[in-house]
Design a protein around this motif. Structure first.
Motif, PDB file in Angstrom:
ATOM      1  N   LEU A  13      26.082 -17.368 -16.734  1.00  0.00           N
ATOM      2  CA  LEU A  13      26.155 -18.768 -17.153  1.00  0.00           C
ATOM      3  C   LEU A  13      27.274 -18.950 -18.175  1.00  0.00           C
ATOM      4  CD1 LEU A  13      22.884 -18.430 -16.399  1.00  0.00           C
ATOM      5  CD2 LEU A  13      22.857 -20.687 -17.433  1.00  0.00           C
ATOM      6  N   ASP A  14      27.620 -20.211 -18.434  1.00  0.00           N
ATOM      7  CA  ASP A  14      28.524 -20.506 -19.535  1.00  0.00           C
ATOM      8  C   ASP A  14      27.892 -19.945 -20.803  1.00  0.00           C
ATOM      9  OD1 ASP A  14      30.709 -22.528 -18.461  1.00  0.00           O
ATOM     10  OD2 ASP A  14      28.823 -23.082 -17.503  1.00  0.00           O
ATOM     11  N   LYS A  15      28.717 -19.345 -21.685  1.00  0.00           N
ATOM     12  CA  LYS A  15      28.238 -18.801 -22.969  1.00  0.00           C
ATOM     13  C   LYS A  15      27.657 -17.390 -22.868  1.00  0.00           C
ATOM     14  CE  LYS A  15      29.248 -21.847 -25.889  1.00  0.00           C
ATOM     15  NZ  LYS A  15      29.995 -21.453 -27.075  1.00  0.00           N
ATOM     16  N   ASP A  95      36.667 -12.678 -13.546  1.00  0.00           N
ATOM     17  CA  ASP A  95      35.760 -13.494 -14.355  1.00  0.00           C
ATOM     18  C   ASP A  95      35.326 -14.684 -13.472  1.00  0.00           C
ATOM     19  OD1 ASP A  95      34.604 -15.171 -16.224  1.00  0.00           O
ATOM     20  OD2 ASP A  95      36.304 -15.130 -17.614  1.00  0.00           O
ATOM     21  N   ARG A  96      34.120 -14.629 -12.922  1.00  0.00           N
ATOM     22  CA  ARG A  96      33.546 -15.601 -11.970  1.00  0.00           C
ATOM     23  C   ARG A  96      34.180 -15.491 -10.578  1.00  0.00           C
ATOM     24  NH1 ARG A  96      30.262 -19.370 -14.434  1.00  0.00           N
ATOM     25  NH2 ARG A  96      30.914 -20.209 -16.429  1.00  0.00           N
ATOM     26  N   TYR A  97      33.306 -15.654  -9.567  1.00  0.00           N
ATOM     27  CA  TYR A  97      33.800 -15.580  -8.181  1.00  0.00           C
ATOM     28  C   TYR A  97      32.950 -16.524  -7.348  1.00  0.00           C
ATOM     29  CZ  TYR A  97      36.197 -12.893  -4.431  1.00  0.00           C
ATOM     30  OH  TYR A  97      36.986 -12.474  -3.379  1.00  0.00           O
ATOM     31  N   TYR A 152      29.817 -29.267 -16.234  1.00  0.00           N
ATOM     32  CA  TYR A 152      28.523 -28.622 -16.006  1.00  0.00           C
ATOM     33  C   TYR A 152      27.850 -28.146 -17.287  1.00  0.00           C
ATOM     34  CZ  TYR A 152      30.349 -28.604 -11.247  1.00  0.00           C
ATOM     35  OH  TYR A 152      30.875 -28.976 -10.042  1.00  0.00           O
ATOM     36  N   GLU A 153      28.432 -28.495 -18.422  1.00  0.00           N
ATOM     37  CA  GLU A 153      27.910 -27.985 -19.682  1.00  0.00           C
ATOM     38  C   GLU A 153      26.831 -28.900 -20.261  1.00  0.00           C
ATOM     39  OE1 GLU A 153      31.412 -25.172 -21.261  1.00  0.00           O
ATOM     40  OE2 GLU A 153      31.915 -27.282 -21.289  1.00  0.00           O
ATOM     41  N   THR A 154      25.779 -29.075 -19.457  1.00  0.00           N
ATOM     42  CA  THR A 154      24.624 -29.847 -19.898  1.00  0.00           C
ATOM     43  C   THR A 154      23.395 -28.975 -19.677  1.00  0.00           C
ATOM     44  OG1 THR A 154      24.106 -30.723 -17.696  1.00  0.00           O
ATOM     45  CG2 THR A 154      25.688 -31.980 -19.024  1.00  0.00           C
TER      46      THR A 154
HETATM   47 MG    MG Z   1      32.889 -22.477 -19.306  1.00  0.00          MG
END
Ligand code: MG
Ligand code: TMP
Length: 215
Positions: A13-15, A95-97, A152-154
């Motif tokens: 996830l983010d973070k 970093d992410r795919y 998407y940062e909610t």
């Molecule tokens: Mg991000």
């Protein structure tokens, strides 16, 4: 013949700390005298990447399916280069795919955009030798402070993304790809776990002479 490069993806996830772990991993591989190329998705520098960037920043609207296909196209732009690197013995750390691609799109809960639909455009891409998933609890993510202001940062989307990542890790064929690491630990401990997992991947691939697979 020199060993082929390995394709290692970090997801989460983010973070969750993916970007700093990717950097550390690439530096460690390089320090061992190995060739390494570190990349991240979305790659916001290409024309398609700039459209994605505008969408994430809220400067542009896109249909859910259309933006999904742009994220996928952004990977296809680099697919031949990834394959060429692997063939040339260069390790590729990403970093992410497409796993992020599937879960973030499906997190919008549109009837016509489930995980299965979301996976289709990525079929044929080079498949990672392993996906290191940096797992972080809701509580720990909250402690790390606010997200940025991107699309998407909610809390609602991140909670749904967390559920869908769990779902993706329990279904074939993705199930076999994932190595889960507790990203709530100290950064150094996370880095050690990542390193241990990566060494296992190198041993496994080289021992069995595993060819690069496709999604
Ligand atoms: Mg991000
Ligand atoms: P980033 O924070 O790693 O730069 O990624 C930006 C956002 O894009 C993040 O919220 C995850 C999302 N994303 C997708 O929705 N689809 C994708 O295919 C990828 C790679 C990222």
């Amino acid at each position: 013949m020199p060993a082929r490069g390995k394709l290692i993806v970090l997801e989460g996830l983010d973070k969750a700390g993916k970007s700093s772990q990717c950097k550390q991993l690439a530096a460690k591989l390089a320090a061992q005298g190995l060739k390494v190329n570190a990349i991240s998705f979305p790659d916001r520098t290409t024309p398609i990447g700039r459209m994605i960037d505008a969408y994430l920043k809220g400067d542009d609207q896109q249909d859910d399916h259309a933006i999904h296909l742009l994220f996928s196209a952004n990977r296809w732009e680099v697919a031949a280069k990834i394959r060429a690197d692997i063939d040339a013995g260069i390790n590729v750390v990403i970093d992410r795919y497409y796993y992020s691609g599937c879960v973030y799109s499906a997190a919008k809960n549109s009837d016509s955009l489930g995980l299965a639909w979301a996976r289709k455009p990525d079929e044929g891409l080079p498949r990672p030798d392993a996906v290191i998933f940096l797992g972080i609890s809701q509580e720990e993510a909250a402690k790390r402070g606010g997200w940025g202001g991107e699309k998407y940062e909610t809390k609602a989307i991140q909670d749904r993304v967390r559920e869908l990542f769990v779902q993706l890790q329990s279904v074939e064929p993705e199930k076999q790809d994932f190595v889960r690491i507790d990203a709530g630990q100290d950064l150094e401990e996370v880095a050690e776990d990542v390193w241990e997992a990566v060494q296992k991947v190198f041993k496994r691939v080289d021992l069995h002479g595993e060819a690069l697979r496709v999604v």
